[in-house]
Scaffold this motif. Structure first.
Motif, short mmCIF file in Angstrom:
data_model
loop_
_atom_site.label_atom_id
_atom_site.label_comp_id
_atom_site.label_asym_id
_atom_site.label_seq_id
_atom_site.Cartn_x
_atom_site.Cartn_y
_atom_site.Cartn_z
N PHE A 29 25.07 -9.39 -53.97
CA PHE A 29 25.89 -10.54 -53.62
C PHE A 29 26.85 -10.23 -52.49
CE2 PHE A 29 27.37 -14.64 -54.06
CZ PHE A 29 28.72 -14.73 -54.35
N SER A 30 27.28 -8.99 -52.37
CA SER A 30 28.25 -8.65 -51.34
C SER A 30 27.68 -8.76 -49.92
CB SER A 30 28.76 -7.22 -51.56
OG SER A 30 27.69 -6.30 -51.50
N SER A 31 26.40 -8.93 -49.80
CA SER A 31 25.80 -9.10 -48.49
C SER A 31 25.81 -10.56 -48.05
CB SER A 31 24.36 -8.57 -48.47
OG SER A 31 23.54 -9.29 -49.35
N TYR A 32 26.29 -11.45 -48.90
CA TYR A 32 26.33 -12.87 -48.60
C TYR A 32 27.76 -13.37 -48.44
CZ TYR A 32 21.47 -13.21 -50.14
OH TYR A 32 20.12 -13.06 -50.27
N GLY A 33 27.95 -14.25 -47.48
CA GLY A 33 29.16 -15.04 -47.49
C GLY A 33 29.09 -16.01 -48.65
N ALA A 34 30.24 -16.38 -49.19
CA ALA A 34 30.26 -17.29 -50.34
C ALA A 34 31.24 -18.41 -50.06
CB ALA A 34 30.66 -16.54 -51.60
N GLY A 35 30.81 -19.60 -50.36
CA GLY A 35 31.66 -20.74 -50.06
C GLY A 35 31.75 -21.73 -51.19
N TRP A 36 32.73 -22.60 -51.08
CA TRP A 36 32.89 -23.72 -51.99
C TRP A 36 32.81 -25.02 -51.19
CZ3 TRP A 36 33.19 -23.29 -57.24
CH2 TRP A 36 33.48 -22.03 -57.77
N SER A 37 32.09 -25.97 -51.73
CA SER A 37 32.03 -27.30 -51.17
C SER A 37 32.31 -28.28 -52.30
CB SER A 37 30.64 -27.57 -50.57
OG SER A 37 30.39 -26.71 -49.49
N ARG A 38 32.54 -29.53 -51.95
CA ARG A 38 32.81 -30.53 -52.99
C ARG A 38 32.21 -31.87 -52.58
NH1 ARG A 38 39.41 -31.14 -52.25
NH2 ARG A 38 39.37 -32.26 -50.25
N GLN A 39 31.93 -32.66 -53.60
CA GLN A 39 31.39 -33.99 -53.36
C GLN A 39 32.06 -34.97 -54.31
OE1 GLN A 39 27.10 -34.40 -53.62
NE2 GLN A 39 27.17 -36.19 -52.31
N ALA A 40 32.75 -35.92 -53.72
CA ALA A 40 33.41 -36.97 -54.49
C ALA A 40 32.45 -38.14 -54.63
CB ALA A 40 34.68 -37.40 -53.77
N PRO A 41 32.65 -38.99 -55.64
CA PRO A 41 31.76 -40.13 -55.82
C PRO A 41 31.69 -41.00 -54.59
CG PRO A 41 33.17 -39.85 -57.73
CD PRO A 41 33.66 -38.89 -56.68
N GLY A 42 30.48 -41.30 -54.15
CA GLY A 42 30.28 -42.17 -53.01
C GLY A 42 30.51 -41.52 -51.67
N LYS A 43 30.77 -40.22 -51.65
CA LYS A 43 31.04 -39.52 -50.39
C LYS A 43 30.05 -38.39 -50.19
CE LYS A 43 35.99 -40.50 -50.20
NZ LYS A 43 37.35 -39.91 -50.01
N GLU A 44 29.95 -37.94 -48.95
CA GLU A 44 29.09 -36.81 -48.66
C GLU A 44 29.77 -35.51 -49.10
OE1 GLU A 44 26.76 -38.51 -44.70
OE2 GLU A 44 28.03 -36.74 -44.56
N ARG A 45 28.93 -34.52 -49.36
CA ARG A 45 29.46 -33.21 -49.70
C ARG A 45 30.19 -32.64 -48.49
NH1 ARG A 45 24.99 -29.57 -52.02
NH2 ARG A 45 24.39 -29.49 -49.82
N GLU A 46 31.33 -32.01 -48.73
CA GLU A 46 32.12 -31.46 -47.65
C GLU A 46 32.51 -30.01 -47.91
OE1 GLU A 46 35.83 -33.54 -47.19
OE2 GLU A 46 36.52 -33.06 -49.22
N PHE A 47 32.67 -29.28 -46.84
CA PHE A 47 33.09 -27.89 -46.89
C PHE A 47 34.53 -27.80 -47.39
CE2 PHE A 47 33.87 -23.61 -45.66
CZ PHE A 47 35.10 -23.60 -44.99
N VAL A 48 34.80 -26.80 -48.22
CA VAL A 48 36.16 -26.56 -48.72
C VAL A 48 36.68 -25.21 -48.24
CG1 VAL A 48 37.58 -26.21 -50.77
CG2 VAL A 48 35.84 -28.00 -50.76
N ALA A 49 35.95 -24.15 -48.53
CA ALA A 49 36.39 -22.80 -48.17
C ALA A 49 35.20 -21.86 -48.18
CB ALA A 49 37.46 -22.31 -49.14
#
Length: 123
Positions: A29-49
């Protein structure tokens, strides 16, 4: 192959805090960047961190900068998202994802995704 399982979501009042965890299994796993995204109802998924494989570099969406902190513990194959000063507009399903492209904010750059965890912030 990388498997990702999120946990830590729930219901919290505005101004409160939550910490999300993402447990990874499979290849190094340490060879991968790891991110969080979120998706609110009725909206597109968006980058968080996102955080680099080593943990030395991180990037944030403007909407969460100063309130959220991403971190990782490669010994435990786990990534965290500490969320403070939560707002109702933070309500969404939060997804953990892994990328070979460093700290990309492009959703298309993430190859592996978890199933998501619901975060609900009440006003």
């Amino acid at each position: 192959q990388v498997q990702l399982i999120e946990s830590g979501g729930g219901l919290v009042q505005a101004g409160g805090s939550l910490r999300l965890s993402c447990a990874a299994s499979g290849r190094t796993f340490s060879s991968y960047g790891a991110g969080w995204s979120r998706q609110a109802p009725g909206k597109e998924r968006e980058f968080v961190a996102v955080i680099s494989g080593s943990g030395g570099t991180s990037r944030y969406a403007d909407s969460v900068k100063g309130r959220f902190t991403i971190s990782r513990d490669n010994a435990k194959n786990t990534v965290y998202l500490q969320m403070n000063s939560l707002k109702p507009e933070d309500t969404a399903v939060y997804y953990c994802a892994a990328t070979i492209w460093g700290t990309t904010t492009d959703q298309n750059g993430y190859r592996y995704w978890g199933q998501g965890t619901q975060v609900t912030v009440s006003s």
